[in-house]
Design an enzyme around this catalytic site. Structure first.
Site, mmCIF file in Angstrom:
data_model
loop_
_atom_site.group_PDB
_atom_site.id
_atom_site.type_symbol
_atom_site.label_atom_id
_atom_site.label_comp_id
_atom_site.label_asym_id
_atom_site.label_seq_id
_atom_site.Cartn_x
_atom_site.Cartn_y
_atom_site.Cartn_z
ATOM 1 C CG ASP A 1 -50.382 5.944 -34.622
ATOM 2 O OD1 ASP A 1 -51.571 6.212 -34.386
ATOM 3 O OD2 ASP A 1 -49.622 5.428 -33.777
ATOM 4 C CB THR B 1 -47.655 2.977 -23.363
ATOM 5 O OG1 THR B 1 -48.605 1.911 -23.178
ATOM 6 C CG2 THR B 1 -46.254 2.389 -23.473
ATOM 7 C CE1 TYR C 1 -53.751 -5.766 -26.177
ATOM 8 C CE2 TYR C 1 -53.009 -7.160 -24.372
ATOM 9 C CZ TYR C 1 -52.762 -6.171 -25.294
ATOM 10 O OH TYR C 1 -51.520 -5.587 -25.349
ATOM 11 C CB VAL D 1 -52.572 -2.003 -38.672
ATOM 12 C CG1 VAL D 1 -51.429 -1.012 -38.558
ATOM 13 C CG2 VAL D 1 -53.349 -2.138 -37.368
#
Length: 279
Positions: A37, A191, A156, A64
């Protein structure tokens, strides 16, 4: 006996949300896990919690979207634990938000870099160690936004649709190496990435999510973790190239949210939702 006994897993976006839930579950099921992360404090804490839940787990700070970081992450798994059995490409951001006219190119590029390039890099660098040991399982987090269209989520939607089809193409290529490649398309899940980031109010998000799909339940990170566990385990040994939808029935019948004729359309504007811990 755990479903992942003796296996080594890497999970990106593991400091919170679905990634953290998966790390805890994988550890309880016998896996040694490398959690990755950008949120170092959250990642270190999650690794300690996962270690206490099961096998020894470690944290590696990783962007990432940066190939050197992803290569170092895979190298950490093989140097620390000697192998790589499961790669869960889970890291993501909301990214560029707003009308197609208002999205800035750099916001579009950053969204695709994290949500799609990050998955590509995770798959790319997992192949060699998995091939060397005779197989493995790669799971990536897509989204129902990669299956259906959603207004104001153009970048997205494009990125997650890319994850769905990258899963298919790489599954075909890597099948001969006994490397299975699958993805998960979550629906609304409670989340921080959808619920205010550092101001995450779980009770409020749960209450809102109950009414977002046919099943009157609020999706939880653990629901996605269980799906990832299944796809990573030998129970899914004959499944590859598949996108497992975990959405409470949302894609069975979606109500469009785009403006109708006569309604005022939003003014083009620049907006961007970064990592949940930075919102």
């Amino acid at each position: 006996m755990g479903q992942l006994d003796g296996k080594v897993a890497v999970i990106t976006g593991a400091a919170s949300g679905m990634g953290k839930a998966a790390a805890l579950l994988f550890a309880r099921e016998g896996a040694r896990v490398v959690l990755a992360d950008l949120n170092a404090p959250g990642g270190e804490a999650a690794a300690e919690e996962a270690s206490a839940a099961g096998q020894r787990c470690v944290f590696q700070r990783t962007d990432v979207s940066a190939e050197a970081d992803v290569a170092a992450l895979i190298a950490r798994a093989t140097s620390e634990f000697g192998r790589l059995d499961v790669m869960f490409n889970n890291a993501g951001i909301g990214g560029a938000l707003g009308s197609i006219e208002g999205i800035a190119v750099d916001d579009w590029d950053r969204t695709l870099a994290v949500c799609l390039r990050g998955v590509f890099l995770g798959i790319k660098h997992s192949v060699a160690p998995m091939r060397a040991q005779g197989g493995g399982a790669i799971v990536s987090t897509a989204s129902i936004a990669g299956i259906d269209g959603y207004p104001n989520l153009h970048a997205y939607c494009a990125a997650k649709a890319g994850v769905v089809n990258l899963t298919r193409s790489t599954a075909i290529e890597l099948a001969a190496d006994k490397i299975r490649v699958n993805s998960i398309a979550p629906g609304g899940v409670a989340t921080p990435i959808i619920g205010g980031g550092t101001n995450f109010n779980k009770a409020a998000i749960d209450a809102a999510l109950v009414n977002m799909q046919p099943l009157p339940l609020a999706g939880q990170p653990e629901d996605i973790a269980e799906a990832a566990l299944f796809l990573a385990s030998d129970a899914a040994r004959f499944i590859t190239g598949h996108c497992l939808v975990v959405d409470g029935g949302a894609t069975a019948g979606q109500t469009a949210g785009a403006p109708r004729a006569g309604q005022e359309r939003p003014r083009p504007q620049r907006s961007f939702a970064g990592p949940s811990f930075e919102m």
